[in-house]
Design an enzyme around this catalytic site. Structure first.
Site, PDB file in Angstrom:
ATOM      1  N   LYS A 129       0.869  -1.191   0.000  1.00 44.90           N
ATOM      2  CA  LYS A 129       0.000   0.000   0.000  1.00 44.90           C
ATOM      3  C   LYS A 129       0.892   1.223   0.000  1.00 44.90           C
ATOM      4  O   LYS A 129       2.040   1.148   0.445  1.00 44.90           O
ATOM      5  CB  LYS A 129      -0.865   0.016   1.263  1.00 44.90           C
ATOM      6  CG  LYS A 129      -2.094   0.897   1.152  1.00 44.90           C
ATOM      7  CD  LYS A 129      -3.252   0.149   0.543  1.00 44.90           C
ATOM      8  CE  LYS A 129      -4.441   1.022   0.284  1.00 44.90           C
ATOM      9  NZ  LYS A 129      -5.603   0.208  -0.144  1.00 44.90           N
ATOM     10  N   ASP A 169      -7.044   4.204  -4.446  1.00 48.87           N
ATOM     11  CA  ASP A 169      -7.712   4.078  -3.147  1.00 48.87           C
ATOM     12  C   ASP A 169      -8.318   5.463  -2.904  1.00 48.87           C
ATOM     13  O   ASP A 169      -8.566   6.195  -3.885  1.00 48.87           O
ATOM     14  CB  ASP A 169      -6.703   3.671  -2.056  1.00 48.87           C
ATOM     15  CG  ASP A 169      -7.376   3.231  -0.757  1.00 48.87           C
ATOM     16  OD1 ASP A 169      -7.860   2.091  -0.677  1.00 48.87           O
ATOM     17  OD2 ASP A 169      -7.445   4.041   0.200  1.00 48.87           O
TER      18      ASP A 169
HETATM   19  P1  NDP Z   1     -12.942   7.741  -2.889  1.00 46.31           P
HETATM   20  O1  NDP Z   1     -11.865   8.727  -2.693  1.00 46.31           O
HETATM   21  O2  NDP Z   1     -13.501   7.504  -4.248  1.00 46.31           O
HETATM   22  O3  NDP Z   1     -14.164   8.095  -1.932  1.00 46.31           O
HETATM   23  C1  NDP Z   1     -14.001   8.183  -0.561  1.00 46.31           C
HETATM   24  C2  NDP Z   1     -15.308   8.595   0.071  1.00 46.31           C
HETATM   25  O4  NDP Z   1     -15.198   8.453   1.489  1.00 46.31           O
HETATM   26  C3  NDP Z   1     -15.648  10.059  -0.175  1.00 46.31           C
HETATM   27  O5  NDP Z   1     -17.024  10.215  -0.182  1.00 46.31           O
HETATM   28  C4  NDP Z   1     -15.006  10.738   1.026  1.00 46.31           C
HETATM   29  O6  NDP Z   1     -15.581  11.984   1.369  1.00 46.31           O
HETATM   30  C5  NDP Z   1     -15.290   9.727   2.119  1.00 46.31           C
HETATM   31  N1  NDP Z   1     -14.247   9.844   3.143  1.00 46.31           N
HETATM   32  C6  NDP Z   1     -12.944   9.569   3.000  1.00 46.31           C
HETATM   33  N2  NDP Z   1     -12.287   9.809   4.144  1.00 46.31           N
HETATM   34  C7  NDP Z   1     -13.207  10.237   5.009  1.00 46.31           C
HETATM   35  C8  NDP Z   1     -13.151  10.640   6.356  1.00 46.31           C
HETATM   36  N3  NDP Z   1     -11.995  10.642   7.039  1.00 46.31           N
HETATM   37  N4  NDP Z   1     -14.321  11.010   6.967  1.00 46.31           N
HETATM   38  C9  NDP Z   1     -15.492  11.006   6.283  1.00 46.31           C
HETATM   39  N5  NDP Z   1     -15.594  10.643   4.989  1.00 46.31           N
HETATM   40  C10 NDP Z   1     -14.473  10.261   4.382  1.00 46.31           C
HETATM   41  O7  NDP Z   1     -12.373   6.379  -2.262  1.00 46.31           O
HETATM   42  P2  NDP Z   1     -12.870   4.884  -2.511  1.00 46.31           P
HETATM   43  O8  NDP Z   1     -14.330   4.844  -2.721  1.00 46.31           O
HETATM   44  O9  NDP Z   1     -11.970   4.277  -3.507  1.00 46.31           O
HETATM   45  O10 NDP Z   1     -12.498   4.206  -1.102  1.00 46.31           O
HETATM   46  C11 NDP Z   1     -13.439   4.131  -0.024  1.00 46.31           C
HETATM   47  C12 NDP Z   1     -13.011   3.039   0.933  1.00 46.31           C
HETATM   48  O11 NDP Z   1     -12.961   1.788   0.239  1.00 46.31           O
HETATM   49  C13 NDP Z   1     -11.609   3.197   1.549  1.00 46.31           C
HETATM   50  O12 NDP Z   1     -11.652   2.656   2.850  1.00 46.31           O
HETATM   51  C14 NDP Z   1     -10.730   2.333   0.668  1.00 46.31           C
HETATM   52  O13 NDP Z   1      -9.574   1.906   1.350  1.00 46.31           O
HETATM   53  C15 NDP Z   1     -11.677   1.173   0.401  1.00 46.31           C
HETATM   54  N6  NDP Z   1     -11.404   0.357  -0.772  1.00 46.31           N
HETATM   55  C16 NDP Z   1     -11.286   0.902  -2.018  1.00 46.31           C
HETATM   56  C17 NDP Z   1     -11.059   0.100  -3.103  1.00 46.31           C
HETATM   57  C18 NDP Z   1     -11.004   0.632  -4.492  1.00 46.31           C
HETATM   58  O14 NDP Z   1     -10.882  -0.177  -5.422  1.00 46.31           O
HETATM   59  N7  NDP Z   1     -11.101   1.935  -4.708  1.00 46.31           N
HETATM   60  C19 NDP Z   1     -10.852  -1.358  -2.956  1.00 46.31           C
HETATM   61  C20 NDP Z   1     -11.073  -1.847  -1.617  1.00 46.31           C
HETATM   62  C21 NDP Z   1     -11.320  -0.997  -0.574  1.00 46.31           C
HETATM   63  P3  NDP Z   1     -14.766  13.339   1.043  1.00 46.31           P
HETATM   64  O15 NDP Z   1     -14.776  13.447  -0.438  1.00 46.31           O
HETATM   65  O16 NDP Z   1     -15.501  14.403   1.758  1.00 46.31           O
HETATM   66  O17 NDP Z   1     -13.371  13.119   1.594  1.00 46.31           O
HETATM   67  O1  2IT Z   2      -7.911  -1.672  -0.660  1.00 43.92           O
HETATM   68  C1  2IT Z   2      -7.840  -2.172  -1.811  1.00 43.92           C
HETATM   69  O2  2IT Z   2      -7.972  -3.385  -2.011  1.00 43.92           O
HETATM   70  C2  2IT Z   2      -7.640  -1.260  -2.952  1.00 43.92           C
HETATM   71  N1  2IT Z   2      -7.589  -0.048  -2.752  1.00 43.92           N
HETATM   72  C3  2IT Z   2      -7.477  -1.805  -4.325  1.00 43.92           C
HETATM   73  C4  2IT Z   2      -6.078  -2.321  -4.543  1.00 43.92           C
HETATM   74  C5  2IT Z   2      -5.752  -2.732  -5.956  1.00 43.92           C
HETATM   75  O3  2IT Z   2      -4.569  -3.024  -6.169  1.00 43.92           O
HETATM   76  O4  2IT Z   2      -6.621  -2.780  -6.822  1.00 43.92           O
END
Ligand code: NDP
Ligand code: 2IT
Length: 449
Positions: A129, A169
């Site tokens: 990561k 992420d």
């Molecule tokens: P994005 O940046 O697309 O979206 C994040 C969302 O979460 C936004 O709405 C953001 O609001 C909100 N957010 C982030 N941090 C905070 C905080 N501290 N307090 C309140 N709201 C918060 O990220 P993703 O959708 O990609 O990721 C979301 C979650 O999913 C994370 O935990 C990530 O690790 C996990 N994840 C993502 C994967 C992927 O493929 N993208 C795969 C597996 C897990 P704001 O815009 O106001 O910050």
């Molecule tokens: O938390 C996760 O699994 C991710 N943000 C996606 C990682 C990836 O390599 O696609």
């Protein structure tokens, strides 16, 4: 059993001492290790041969300066990281997070979780990561590009298609992956699958953007099927409004469920009538193109906006936490249970505090931990790597079919492992043991490295 308990608590004390000021990392290690008790009793060699000692120590951690120039011509400096935690079963693989809260402990927890998640996918990927304490919010495209170019200028020397393959992420989506890829290609003069989450026209995979959210819904579907139930007609609470949240809502709509909320760091919108496809399209444009705030949803449609609030007070059947770590605590868990919630499928990484998880498990609801439930994203990244290696691209149906099958297999593996180790229905134990054993055996096979 008593000896294992003593050894584990000593071990956890040592992890805390050696990694001071990293509460999220301590939390993630504790959760995994406590689940491993039954397997460590059955196979003491994992302790005796130092597997655990090696497992909690990243193979490599890179921390670097990221200088860039903002639109006013001022020099700005951020801190960049890449944690290459474990390569026992494949090249390091895991996302990059750009968020002001990013620090070493948060990235170590994420990389540690990624080891077991990637193991569960059944694809050959190790755990890593990275990211930076850079805040893309309010930055121009030019600023984001210059930041990404500077970040990649250092990162490029540590990664590669067979070494370490980053992805997105929080704060890193298709725009950032594009800028990062462009700079890597320029520095190395090679067009390889060094990043996943690329756009379709230059090596990306269909379904990768959708995969994490779709996968979290498929996992919920599988959990419900064990109780002869389905998502159809269920009311679903979603937190976040980014990549994972949006495609969770989309798949829920496909399956006849009713998503009723989104949130961001300013608050929550509650749409009691249900978020329709048309409203979801508004959210996608709002968040991915205009980069606006979720409160604008409430202004546009007749929905409620709850400033500075999380969505856990909304009564629902299912919940998909899809924002960030520790966003749902014990009180929230109690409120959700009182409101009728019977399914939790974690789209985010470690969104529920340990006390919240304990309560869900104790009450016997269907609780899918992130390393299993959100593994669809990295699985489809693995499929993107395969397509890049073959210099081919699969159809939407092909990739979605494989994703569906991978999520079904992860669910089955977790479910059966929990049963084998005397904890039927406990997906925490199932996911941690199943993810761990494969990595631990690979580490044994490869000697003390
Ligand atoms: P994005 O940046 O697309 O979206 C994040 C969302 O979460 C936004 O709405 C953001 O609001 C909100 N957010 C982030 N941090 C905070 C905080 N501290 N307090 C309140 N709201 C918060 O990220 P993703 O959708 O990609 O990721 C979301 C979650 O999913 C994370 O935990 C990530 O690790 C996990 N994840 C993502 C994967 C992927 O493929 N993208 C795969 C597996 C897990 P704001 O815009 O106001 O910050
Ligand atoms: O938390 C996760 O699994 C991710 N943000 C996606 C990682 C990836 O390599 O696609």
């Amino acid at each position: 059993m008593k000896d294992i308990q003593g050894a584990l608590s000593q071990f956890l004390d040592q992890v805390q001492r050696r990694n001071p000021g990293e509460p999220e990392f301590h939390q993630a290690v504790k959760e995994v290790l406590e689940s491993l008790r039954p397997v460590l009793s059955a196979r003491p060699e994992f302790i005796e041969e130092g597997i655990l000692d090696r497992l909690v120590e990243p193979e490599r951690q890179v921390i670097f300066r990221v200088p860039w120039v903002d639109d006013q011509g001022r020099v700005r400096v951020n801190r960049g990281y890449r944690i290459q935690f474990n390569s026992a079963i494949g090249p390091y693989k895991g996302g990059l997070r750009f968020h002001p809260s990013v620090n070493l402990g948060i990235l170590k927890f994420l990389a540690f979780e990624q080891i077991f998640k990637n193991s569960l996918t059944s694809l050959p990927m190790g755990g890593g990561k990275g990211g930076a304490d850079f805040d893309p919010k309010g930055k121009s495209d030019g600023e984001v590009m210059r930041f990404c170019q500077s970040f990649m200028t250092e990162l490029a020397r540590h990664i590669g298609a067979d070494t370490d393959v980053p992805a997105g992420d929080i704060g890193v989506g298709a725009r950032e992956i594009g800028f990062l890829f462009g700079q890597y290609k320029r520095l190395r003069n090679e067009f390889t699958g060094v990043l996943t989450g690329k756009n379709l026209g230059w090596g990306g995979s269909l379904i990768r953007p959708e995969a994490t959210g779709y996968g979290a819904v498929y996992f919920a579907q599988e959990m419900l099927a064990t109780r002869d139930s389905s998502l159809e007609g269920t009311r679903c609470v979603i937190s976040g409004s980014g990549n994972v949240a949006q495609f969770t809502a989309e798949k829920l709509l496909d399956l006849g469920a009713v998503p009723v909320s989104f949130s961001d760091s300013d608050g929550t919108i509650y749409d009691a009538e249900g978020i329709t496809r048309e409203k979801l399209e508004f959210v996608k444009t709002l968040k991915n193109v205009k980069r606006g705030r979720i409160r604008e949803y409430a202004d546009k449609f007749s929905a409620e906006f709850r400033a500075d609030a999380t969505p856990w007070a909304i009564p629902c059947d299912c919940v998909f936490p899809s924002a960030t770590q520790n966003e749902l605590d014990e009180d929230d868990a109690r409120t959700l249970l009182d409101g009728g919630c019977r399914v939790v499928s974690e789209g985010a990484n470690m969104p529920c505090t340990p006390e919240a998880v304990d309560l869900f498990v104790k009450k016997g609801i269907l609780y899918g931990p992130g390393k299993a439930a959100n593994a669809g994203g990295v699985s489809t990244s693995g499929l993107e790597m395969s397509q890049n290696s073959m210099r081919m691209s699969w159809s939407r149906e092909e990739v979605d079919g494989r994703l569906r099958e991978i999520m079904t297999n992860i669910h089955r593996n977790c479910h059966e492992t929990a049963e084998t180790y005397g904890a039927p229905g406990n997906y925490v134990i199932g996911a941690n043991i199943a993810g761990f054993v494969k990595v631990a055996e690979a580490m044994r096979d490869q000697g003390v490295v």
